[in-house]
Design a protein around this motif. Sequence first.
Motif, PDB file in Angstrom:
ATOM      1  N   THR A  84      26.524  37.521  27.924  1.00  0.00           N
ATOM      2  CA  THR A  84      26.954  36.423  28.795  1.00  0.00           C
ATOM      3  C   THR A  84      28.062  36.894  29.727  1.00  0.00           C
ATOM      4  OG1 THR A  84      26.455  34.851  27.017  1.00  0.00           O
ATOM      5  CG2 THR A  84      27.838  34.043  28.815  1.00  0.00           C
ATOM      6  N   GLU A  85      28.030  36.407  30.943  1.00  0.00           N
ATOM      7  CA  GLU A  85      29.073  36.771  31.915  1.00  0.00           C
ATOM      8  C   GLU A  85      30.433  36.278  31.461  1.00  0.00           C
ATOM      9  OE1 GLU A  85      30.394  35.746  36.515  1.00  0.00           O
ATOM     10  OE2 GLU A  85      28.259  35.738  36.002  1.00  0.00           O
ATOM     11  N   ARG A  86      31.442  37.167  31.518  1.00  0.00           N
ATOM     12  CA  ARG A  86      32.820  36.824  31.149  1.00  0.00           C
ATOM     13  C   ARG A  86      33.768  36.892  32.335  1.00  0.00           C
ATOM     14  NH1 ARG A  86      31.244  34.316  26.683  1.00  0.00           N
ATOM     15  NH2 ARG A  86      30.225  35.732  25.205  1.00  0.00           N
ATOM     16  N   MET A  87      33.568  37.893  33.183  1.00  0.00           N
ATOM     17  CA  MET A  87      34.456  38.074  34.316  1.00  0.00           C
ATOM     18  C   MET A  87      33.668  38.565  35.521  1.00  0.00           C
ATOM     19  SD  MET A  87      37.976  40.330  34.655  1.00  0.00           S
ATOM     20  CE  MET A  87      37.144  41.924  34.744  1.00  0.00           C
ATOM     21  N   ARG A  88      34.095  38.111  36.707  1.00  0.00           N
ATOM     22  CA  ARG A  88      33.413  38.507  37.939  1.00  0.00           C
ATOM     23  C   ARG A  88      34.467  38.835  39.001  1.00  0.00           C
ATOM     24  NH1 ARG A  88      28.218  36.733  40.806  1.00  0.00           N
ATOM     25  NH2 ARG A  88      27.633  36.131  38.686  1.00  0.00           N
ATOM     26  N   ILE A  89      34.240  39.933  39.703  1.00  0.00           N
ATOM     27  CA  ILE A  89      35.020  40.266  40.892  1.00  0.00           C
ATOM     28  C   ILE A  89      34.081  40.061  42.075  1.00  0.00           C
ATOM     29  CG2 ILE A  89      36.383  42.007  42.094  1.00  0.00           C
ATOM     30  CD1 ILE A  89      36.833  43.375  39.418  1.00  0.00           C
ATOM     31  N   ASP A  90      34.396  39.072  42.915  1.00  0.00           N
ATOM     32  CA  ASP A  90      33.457  38.796  43.999  1.00  0.00           C
ATOM     33  C   ASP A  90      33.663  39.768  45.163  1.00  0.00           C
ATOM     34  OD1 ASP A  90      35.616  37.902  45.499  1.00  0.00           O
ATOM     35  OD2 ASP A  90      35.067  35.788  45.402  1.00  0.00           O
ATOM     36  N   SER A  91      32.844  39.615  46.171  1.00  0.00           N
ATOM     37  CA  SER A  91      32.804  40.595  47.259  1.00  0.00           C
ATOM     38  C   SER A  91      34.084  40.634  48.090  1.00  0.00           C
ATOM     39  CB  SER A  91      31.613  40.308  48.170  1.00  0.00           C
ATOM     40  OG  SER A  91      31.725  39.014  48.733  1.00  0.00           O
ATOM     41  N   VAL A  92      34.890  39.569  48.034  1.00  0.00           N
ATOM     42  CA  VAL A  92      36.139  39.565  48.823  1.00  0.00           C
ATOM     43  C   VAL A  92      37.356  39.865  47.961  1.00  0.00           C
ATOM     44  CG1 VAL A  92      35.212  38.004  50.558  1.00  0.00           C
ATOM     45  CG2 VAL A  92      36.420  37.070  48.566  1.00  0.00           C
ATOM     46  N   GLY A  93      37.154  40.057  46.641  1.00  0.00           N
ATOM     47  CA  GLY A  93      38.257  40.458  45.774  1.00  0.00           C
ATOM     48  C   GLY A  93      38.797  39.385  44.861  1.00  0.00           C
ATOM     49  N   ASN A  94      38.273  38.159  44.918  1.00  0.00           N
ATOM     50  CA  ASN A  94      38.694  37.121  43.981  1.00  0.00           C
ATOM     51  C   ASN A  94      38.177  37.461  42.578  1.00  0.00           C
ATOM     52  OD1 ASN A  94      39.953  35.368  45.917  1.00  0.00           O
ATOM     53  ND2 ASN A  94      37.910  34.740  46.566  1.00  0.00           N
ATOM     54  N   ALA A 100      31.464  31.859  37.672  1.00  0.00           N
ATOM     55  CA  ALA A 100      30.719  32.776  38.533  1.00  0.00           C
ATOM     56  C   ALA A 100      31.068  32.575  40.003  1.00  0.00           C
ATOM     57  CB  ALA A 100      29.219  32.580  38.328  1.00  0.00           C
ATOM     58  N   SER A 101      31.964  31.623  40.292  1.00  0.00           N
ATOM     59  CA  SER A 101      32.341  31.342  41.687  1.00  0.00           C
ATOM     60  C   SER A 101      33.862  31.263  41.802  1.00  0.00           C
ATOM     61  CB  SER A 101      31.700  30.028  42.150  1.00  0.00           C
ATOM     62  OG  SER A 101      30.306  30.067  42.026  1.00  0.00           O
ATOM     63  N   PRO A 102      34.554  32.393  41.731  1.00  0.00           N
ATOM     64  CA  PRO A 102      36.021  32.390  41.819  1.00  0.00           C
ATOM     65  C   PRO A 102      36.501  32.188  43.260  1.00  0.00           C
ATOM     66  CG  PRO A 102      35.234  34.631  41.637  1.00  0.00           C
ATOM     67  CD  PRO A 102      34.017  33.744  41.529  1.00  0.00           C
ATOM     68  N   THR A 103      36.620  30.938  43.674  1.00  0.00           N
ATOM     69  CA  THR A 103      37.041  30.644  45.043  1.00  0.00           C
ATOM     70  C   THR A 103      38.558  30.616  45.139  1.00  0.00           C
ATOM     71  OG1 THR A 103      36.922  28.279  44.572  1.00  0.00           O
ATOM     72  CG2 THR A 103      34.963  29.323  45.518  1.00  0.00           C
ATOM     73  N   SER A 104      39.080  30.875  46.322  1.00  0.00           N
ATOM     74  CA  SER A 104      40.517  30.860  46.556  1.00  0.00           C
ATOM     75  C   SER A 104      40.839  29.843  47.632  1.00  0.00           C
ATOM     76  CB  SER A 104      41.010  32.245  46.990  1.00  0.00           C
ATOM     77  OG  SER A 104      40.401  32.619  48.209  1.00  0.00           O
ATOM     78  N   PRO A 105      42.031  29.188  47.566  1.00  0.00           N
ATOM     79  CA  PRO A 105      42.446  28.277  48.633  1.00  0.00           C
ATOM     80  C   PRO A 105      42.573  29.018  49.956  1.00  0.00           C
ATOM     81  CG  PRO A 105      43.812  28.009  46.677  1.00  0.00           C
ATOM     82  CD  PRO A 105      42.992  29.244  46.471  1.00  0.00           C
ATOM     83  N   ALA A 106      42.531  28.254  51.040  1.00  0.00           N
ATOM     84  CA  ALA A 106      42.570  28.874  52.360  1.00  0.00           C
ATOM     85  C   ALA A 106      43.861  29.650  52.595  1.00  0.00           C
ATOM     86  CB  ALA A 106      42.405  27.791  53.432  1.00  0.00           C
ATOM     87  N   SER A 107      44.962  29.215  51.937  1.00  0.00           N
ATOM     88  CA  SER A 107      46.255  29.854  52.172  1.00  0.00           C
ATOM     89  C   SER A 107      46.490  31.067  51.274  1.00  0.00           C
ATOM     90  CB  SER A 107      47.382  28.844  51.934  1.00  0.00           C
ATOM     91  OG  SER A 107      47.320  28.341  50.609  1.00  0.00           O
ATOM     92  N   VAL A 108      45.529  31.382  50.375  1.00  0.00           N
ATOM     93  CA  VAL A 108      45.696  32.476  49.426  1.00  0.00           C
ATOM     94  C   VAL A 108      44.698  33.573  49.752  1.00  0.00           C
ATOM     95  CG1 VAL A 108      45.628  33.134  46.998  1.00  0.00           C
ATOM     96  CG2 VAL A 108      46.495  30.889  47.660  1.00  0.00           C
ATOM     97  N   GLY A 109      45.191  34.818  49.806  1.00  0.00           N
ATOM     98  CA  GLY A 109      44.317  35.932  50.128  1.00  0.00           C
ATOM     99  C   GLY A 109      43.379  36.277  48.986  1.00  0.00           C
ATOM    100  N   LYS A 110      43.919  36.581  47.816  1.00  0.00           N
ATOM    101  CA  LYS A 110      43.124  36.907  46.632  1.00  0.00           C
ATOM    102  C   LYS A 110      43.548  35.973  45.513  1.00  0.00           C
ATOM    103  CE  LYS A 110      40.946  40.303  48.567  1.00  0.00           C
ATOM    104  NZ  LYS A 110      41.397  39.937  49.918  1.00  0.00           N
ATOM    105  N   PHE A 111      42.596  35.645  44.635  1.00  0.00           N
ATOM    106  CA  PHE A 111      42.841  34.575  43.674  1.00  0.00           C
ATOM    107  C   PHE A 111      42.266  34.937  42.319  1.00  0.00           C
ATOM    108  CE2 PHE A 111      42.776  30.012  42.375  1.00  0.00           C
ATOM    109  CZ  PHE A 111      44.046  29.690  42.793  1.00  0.00           C
ATOM    110  N   LEU A 112      42.969  34.495  41.241  1.00  0.00           N
ATOM    111  CA  LEU A 112      42.471  34.614  39.883  1.00  0.00           C
ATOM    112  C   LEU A 112      42.054  33.224  39.423  1.00  0.00           C
ATOM    113  CD1 LEU A 112      41.966  36.067  37.201  1.00  0.00           C
ATOM    114  CD2 LEU A 112      44.381  35.709  36.630  1.00  0.00           C
ATOM    115  N   ASN A 113      40.772  33.046  39.152  1.00  0.00           N
ATOM    116  CA  ASN A 113      40.207  31.753  38.777  1.00  0.00           C
ATOM    117  C   ASN A 113      39.756  31.829  37.317  1.00  0.00           C
ATOM    118  OD1 ASN A 113      37.814  29.520  40.408  1.00  0.00           O
ATOM    119  ND2 ASN A 113      38.980  29.275  38.547  1.00  0.00           N
TER     120      ASN A 113
END
Length: 359
Positions: A84-94, A100-113
Motif C-alpha cells: 500500500t502507498e505510504r508516501m509520495r513525492i509529487d512532480s513539483v516536490g510536495n 496520493a495528492s499532496p497539494t500545497s497552498p498558493a503561498s507555499v512553495g513546497k509542502f508536507l501533507n
Amino acid sequence: ATDFVYIKDSGMGIGGTPDENLHVISTGRTSLKLQGVATSDGVVSDIQFFNSTDSVAAINVNRVSNNDQADMVFMTQPNGGSVTERMRIDSVGNIGVGTASPTSPASVGKFLNIADAGSAGIVLEDTNAGDWEMYNASGVLYFEDRGNSALALTLKNDKSATFGGKVKIDQDANDFALEIDSENTTANAIIVECDALTSNGIARFYSNSSDTTSRGLVQIVNNHASATGAVPLKIEQNSTTVVGDFQNTNASGYGLKIQATGGTASQYIATFNDKDDNVKARVYGDGRITSFNSSGAVFRLESTNTNITGAELVGKLEAYISDASGNLPGVAGSIDWTTSGSIDGGSTKGTNLTFKNYL
C-alpha cells in the motif's frame, strides 16, 4: 578483450568481481537506469521487494499528466495486508504521507501533507532530552510533551488557541510584544479568567523602568472620535466587595487620576451611576461636583479656585441648592473651608446644610 560481466557463485558483477547478488563496479560514477514507456498515467518503472514469494514493499515511478512528468511512490505491506502507498513525492516536490495528492497552498512553495483517518501527526525527538508530538485530531491541532503526556498548546479551526501552561513573550525590539487585532463587533477581544484564585490578582501589569516621564503603565485608548457609545475601560464586579481598589504605596503619589484632555472645563470628566445606569453624581473639569436624584440635580459643590491643589485646599466653598427640576436659583450661602458651620438653604428647600472640617 576485457570481461565486463562476472558470474561468481550466486552473484553477478558488472565491471568487476561481485560481492553481492548484483554488484555494479565502476572507476567513475556508477549509475542504474530503469527505462520504461508509458503514454498514459500509470507506472513507468518500479522496484519490487519480496520475502520468499510474498511481496512486502515497492517503489514506483508513475507518469502524471505528461510524458516528462512523474511522481515517486513508496509502498509497504502490513501483516496480512497488501502493498500500500505510504508516501509520495509529487512532480513539483510536495511530500504526501497517507495521501496520493499532496497539494500545497498558493503561498507555499513546497509542502508536507500528512493525512490519516484518525489522528495525523509527527514526533520531534531529541535523543538527549524529551520528545514532542504535533497531531491533528478531529480538526484540532495539539502540541504535547510526549514523555510527560502534558498538553502545551491546542489550536482549533475557529482560530482559537488554548495554552496548557505559562505563556511568556520575550521582546527585545522596540515594538509591540503582543498585538491583538479583533474585527469582531460583538465579542470581547481579551478575556482573562481564573477559577481558583485564592490570592493576588487575575492580571498584573508590572514595570521596573526608572523612566520619569508621564506615561501609563497600562494604556487603554479609544481613538475613534465618533465612537460616542464605546467605553474604553469597563470594570464589572459580581460580589459584595469593592469594584476597584486604587492604592499607591509611595507617599508622594496618588491612587487615582482622571484627566480629560479634550473638550472644555465645563464638561464632566467622571460620572457615578447606579445599577440601572442612572447618573447619580458628576465631576466636572472645572472642579464642580453635582449629585442627582430621579428628578435631576439636587446638590452641587463648587470651588472659587481654578485648581484645588496643595495649599489651595484652604479656600472658599460655595453651596448651590436646586429645585425639583434641577434649576439652580443661586448661591444659597458660603462657608470658609477651614471652619465649621452651617448654611441656611432659605426658602429654596427650607432646610440647613451642615459642613464639617475634616482637613
